[in-house]
Design a protein around this motif. Structure first.
Motif, mmCIF file in Angstrom:
data_model
loop_
_atom_site.group_PDB
_atom_site.id
_atom_site.type_symbol
_atom_site.label_atom_id
_atom_site.label_comp_id
_atom_site.label_asym_id
_atom_site.label_seq_id
_atom_site.Cartn_x
_atom_site.Cartn_y
_atom_site.Cartn_z
ATOM 1 N N SER A 359 0.818 -1.218 0.000
ATOM 2 C CA SER A 359 0.000 0.000 0.000
ATOM 3 C C SER A 359 0.847 1.260 0.000
ATOM 4 O O SER A 359 0.633 2.176 -0.810
ATOM 5 N N VAL A 377 -4.426 5.767 6.353
ATOM 6 C CA VAL A 377 -4.380 4.598 7.224
ATOM 7 C C VAL A 377 -5.158 4.854 8.507
ATOM 8 O O VAL A 377 -5.907 3.989 8.981
ATOM 9 N N ARG A 380 -8.780 4.510 7.903
ATOM 10 C CA ARG A 380 -9.130 3.207 7.322
ATOM 11 C C ARG A 380 -9.533 3.315 5.855
ATOM 12 O O ARG A 380 -10.221 2.452 5.317
ATOM 13 N N VAL A 383 -5.494 0.158 4.085
ATOM 14 C CA VAL A 383 -4.982 -0.781 5.076
ATOM 15 C C VAL A 383 -3.645 -1.304 4.595
ATOM 16 O O VAL A 383 -3.474 -1.595 3.405
ATOM 17 N N CYS A 384 -2.696 -1.400 5.524
ATOM 18 C CA CYS A 384 -1.382 -1.955 5.219
ATOM 19 C C CYS A 384 -1.190 -3.232 6.012
ATOM 20 O O CYS A 384 -1.365 -3.231 7.226
ATOM 21 N N CYS A 402 2.739 1.529 7.736
ATOM 22 C CA CYS A 402 2.604 0.269 7.001
ATOM 23 C C CYS A 402 3.769 -0.645 7.299
ATOM 24 O O CYS A 402 4.909 -0.205 7.293
#
Length: 402
Positions: A359, A377, A380, A383-384, A402
């Motif tokens: 990501s 992130v 939301r 997402v990683c 991430c």
């Protein structure tokens, strides 16, 4: 170069069935494929299954995005803006409702080839209906001929639907990419599983029109009706495949089996009235020895007799080993990329990525800053998945989540 599609960038909206299979074919040929996984799919399956086993998702980068949010849709549109092609497998109208349909994407990138994979196609009375491979190939006419005489049709697993549909989409995308290089304009590729299955029926449709194909399954030369084209059980319960369609191959088959003088094998091999007796004779012969014994007997005999191998056996067959038809990638047997090229040879496939593994890298390459990625992130939108190497270090010195 790493394949004939080296330099081609594809954005794939993650799905199931023929759409990821088509994207795999493009990735195998050297295209850079960015798979957009859905955040909600990850959240519904905590931990996810081991990605190594999702072979059709190999050789991709993965970014996990909330497609239902405006920010998530914008990420997809930005990725589409720098891509050559896009792949999605939604029901008709879903991509438009998410704001990532062909009009929105091609407004950002007029040269974009937008590939759409559905079961029924984008139009028609069934286009909005649910279905699976068995439904699509049944309507295409590809299910009816498969099976033994007097028995129900047998689903050919998902080879005809997923294989036919996925190859149709990959072929269509490559055709449109070639045309776009001449015209400078992209277009929408409408690939339906029902269409792919129908194309595969070309030979049978021609035979039916010529009056050489019966609609009763299991009574034709290529559907197990004929004694020279079918499978036979050996003494150990394993099977051999016989394709001795031509006269000289059939004669060699009978001679090698030791039944050339059996009255049941006499007569015109193309006479359906003789088929039951011929099959009985051949079946009794094969049943007298194990598959391995018969393969040793037929090893130097050109009679079109081969072992019916299980999925656990295919990688070990001498021919497959010699050609490298199957590969071991992190302990999982994969098919090698195909077809093969003399100059632009393909690289070995890479293991499938866990959803969201890339990501941060994908978003940075698309021009997003460290602060923007961090915000995605936290909200939301993105997402990683955790990496074994730890957090990714941003070029500016910041650490992404991430």
């Amino acid at each position: 170069m790493s394949g004939p599609l080296d330099g081609v960038r594809v954005v794939e909206i993650a799905g199931v069935g023929p759409a990821p299979f088509a994207a795999m074919l493009l990735a195998d040929m050297g295209a850079e494929v960015i798979r957009v996984d859905r955040v909600d799919a990850i959240e519904q399956s905590p931990g996810m299954d081991d990605p190594r086993f999702r072979i059709p998702e190999r050789s991709r980068l993965s970014v996990a995005v909330d497609l239902k949010s405006p920010e998530g849709a914008e990420i997809v549109l930005r990725l589409a803006g720098t891509a050559d092609a896009m792949v999605e497998g939604f029901r008709p109208g879903v991509a438009e409702r998410l704001g990532i349909g062909p009009d929105e994407c091609r407004a950002r990138n007029p040269r974009l080839v937008y590939g759409r994979m559905t079961g029924w196609g984008q139009q028609g009375p069934l286009s909005g209906r649910a279905g699976h491979d068995i439904n699509f190939i049944s309507v295409a006419g590809a299910l009816h001929p498969v099976g033994l005489a007097g028995q129900p049709p047998v689903p050919p697993v998902n080879l005809v639907g997923e294989g036919g549909g996925g190859m149709l989409l990959a072929y269509g995308i490559v055709c449109a990419l070639l045309e776009a290089r001449l015209s400078g304009a992209g277009q929408v590729v409408d690939a339906g599983i029902v269409d792919g299955a129908a194309v595969l029926l070309s030979t049978m449709l021609g035979m039916r029109a010529a009056g050489t194909w019966n609609t009763e399954r299991g009574t034709n030369t290529l559907d197990s009706g004929a004694p020279f084209y079918g499978t036979y059980r050996c003494a150990d319960g394993e099977y051999v495949a016989v394709g001795a369609a031509e006269r000289h191959f059939f004669d060699r088959l009978l001679e090698t089996l030791g039944v050339a003088d059996d009255p049941r094998a006499a007569g015109n091999r193309l006479d359906p009235g003789r088929w039951d007796a011929m099959k009985e004779c051949i079946a009794e012969a094969f049943a007298a020895r194990s598959r391995a014994e018969w393969m040793a007997v037929f090893d130097d005999v050109d009679a079109c007799v081969t072992p019916v191998l299980s999925l656990d056996e295919v990688a070990g067959h001498p021919h497959n080993r010699a050609r490298g038809t199957f590969l071991d990638i992190e302990g999982v047997v994969h098919p090698a990329a195909a077809p093969r090229f003399s100059r632009t040879r393909t690289a070995a496939p890479r293991p499938p990525a866990a959803p969201g593994r890339d990501s941060a890298d994908v978003l940075r390459a698309a021009g997003y800053t460290h602060q923007q990625i961090t915000g995605f992130v936290e909200r939301r939108v993105v997402v990683c998945q955790d990496r074994t190497a730890g957090p990714v270090i941003d070029r500016t010195g910041g650490r992404t989540p991430c």
